[in-house]
Design a protein around this motif. Sequence first.
Motif, mmCIF file in Angstrom:
data_model
loop_
_atom_site.group_PDB
_atom_site.id
_atom_site.type_symbol
_atom_site.label_atom_id
_atom_site.label_comp_id
_atom_site.label_asym_id
_atom_site.label_seq_id
_atom_site.Cartn_x
_atom_site.Cartn_y
_atom_site.Cartn_z
ATOM 1 N N UNK A 98 1.188 -1.159 -0.169
ATOM 2 C CA UNK A 98 -0.081 -0.024 0.064
ATOM 3 C C UNK A 98 0.607 1.689 -0.289
ATOM 4 N N UNK A 99 0.460 1.826 -1.175
ATOM 5 C CA UNK A 99 1.251 3.358 -0.989
ATOM 6 C C UNK A 99 0.566 4.632 -1.182
ATOM 7 N N UNK A 100 1.009 6.106 -0.686
ATOM 8 C CA UNK A 100 -0.124 6.874 -1.056
ATOM 9 C C UNK A 100 -0.166 6.954 -2.726
ATOM 10 N N UNK A 101 -0.964 7.654 -2.831
ATOM 11 C CA UNK A 101 -0.971 8.009 -4.879
ATOM 12 C C UNK A 101 0.022 9.234 -4.887
ATOM 13 N N UNK A 102 1.341 9.993 -4.594
ATOM 14 C CA UNK A 102 1.326 10.627 -4.545
ATOM 15 C C UNK A 102 3.552 9.643 -4.161
ATOM 16 N N UNK A 114 -8.661 3.477 5.570
ATOM 17 C CA UNK A 114 -8.220 1.898 4.476
ATOM 18 C C UNK A 114 -9.218 0.782 5.550
ATOM 19 N N UNK A 115 -8.281 1.084 6.556
ATOM 20 C CA UNK A 115 -9.410 -0.230 7.090
ATOM 21 C C UNK A 115 -10.603 -0.449 7.687
ATOM 22 N N UNK A 116 -11.329 0.842 8.134
ATOM 23 C CA UNK A 116 -12.724 1.212 8.210
ATOM 24 C C UNK A 116 -13.555 1.163 7.485
ATOM 25 N N UNK A 117 -13.175 1.324 6.492
ATOM 26 C CA UNK A 117 -14.312 1.568 5.310
ATOM 27 C C UNK A 117 -14.256 0.553 4.536
ATOM 28 N N UNK A 158 -15.203 -2.428 -7.937
ATOM 29 C CA UNK A 158 -14.505 -1.070 -7.356
ATOM 30 C C UNK A 158 -12.758 -1.513 -7.925
ATOM 31 N N UNK A 159 -12.179 -1.852 -7.573
ATOM 32 C CA UNK A 159 -10.469 -2.218 -8.069
ATOM 33 C C UNK A 159 -10.934 -2.484 -9.290
ATOM 34 N N UNK A 169 -12.166 2.176 0.244
ATOM 35 C CA UNK A 169 -11.268 2.666 1.394
ATOM 36 C C UNK A 169 -9.626 3.430 0.772
ATOM 37 N N UNK A 170 -9.646 2.432 -0.303
ATOM 38 C CA UNK A 170 -8.246 3.518 -1.125
ATOM 39 C C UNK A 170 -8.653 5.104 -1.923
ATOM 40 N N UNK A 171 -10.114 4.960 -2.173
ATOM 41 C CA UNK A 171 -10.059 6.315 -2.860
ATOM 42 C C UNK A 171 -10.200 7.750 -1.632
ATOM 43 N N UNK A 172 -10.871 7.402 -0.287
ATOM 44 C CA UNK A 172 -11.543 7.975 0.600
ATOM 45 C C UNK A 172 -9.350 8.717 1.439
#
Length: 270
Positions: A98-102, A114-117, A158-159, A169-172
């Motif tokens: 898992x990485x940040x989009x930047x 990510x976990x909560x969503x 979604x993926x 969760x990734x989108x948010x």
Amino acid sequence: MKTLQIKTAQNVNISFTLASVFQRLLAFILDNVVKFAYLYFGTLVFDFNLFQEGVGTDAWTVKAIDVLFFLPVTFYSLYTEILLDGQTLGKKIMHLKVMNVDGFKPSITDYVIRWFLRIVDFNFFMLLFIYVASMGLSDQYALIMVLFLIGKGIGFFLILFTNKNQRFGDLIANTIVVYLKDEVSFSHTILENITNDYVPTYPSVIKLSDNDIRIIKETFKTASKFNDYKTLIKLRSKILEVTQIKSVHKSDKDFISIVLKDYNYYTQHM
């Protein structure tokens, strides 16, 4: 496979291969094998049911033990991604991260989101599935299966159909999952892998350019590999000349390493 081009703060383009829906599904299955193994050993090997009986018949005590027993499973993806730097055991086996989009390391808040969503992608419908099944409604078999498939399907589709292969969760959380075998190594760029709590030492490193840092890093890497101390001394002297830094490090290697990290820190936070 989809790829993502990330332009860093140092104007360096890095290409990452996004994890496919099937790679993530396999990692998900492997993680569930780990969870079920934990539950199996907890209930069978450690005789969890007898342990409950040993503490008495008080319903609240039994319920508290149930909650404690299931905590490692409930928070599995959260604590493993935090402790293993963006990986669960399943992701580690599948070479996913898992990485940040930047292109940076996600924050703990990102991991929590990510976990909560997951409740949107999967858990909410799984809970409905368990609830309906526990009611013993044999004539509601179709409803049970629909709930199960909906829970599986939301994250899956979604993926599959989002541009960056992101579940909700990734989108948010603004995160992506990448395939590490094709990931560009930090050592091949001017980037340095610094922690979120990194404290810089030399503010004057911003006088250097991206090209300066690239040359410094390549020269430093080669000189360190062959223990070329003369080159390290010259490199250190040139850095001191350009930046007017007053070094607090006696070792040439330590000094140059800190300069590289400081440059990354300041360019990322400017």
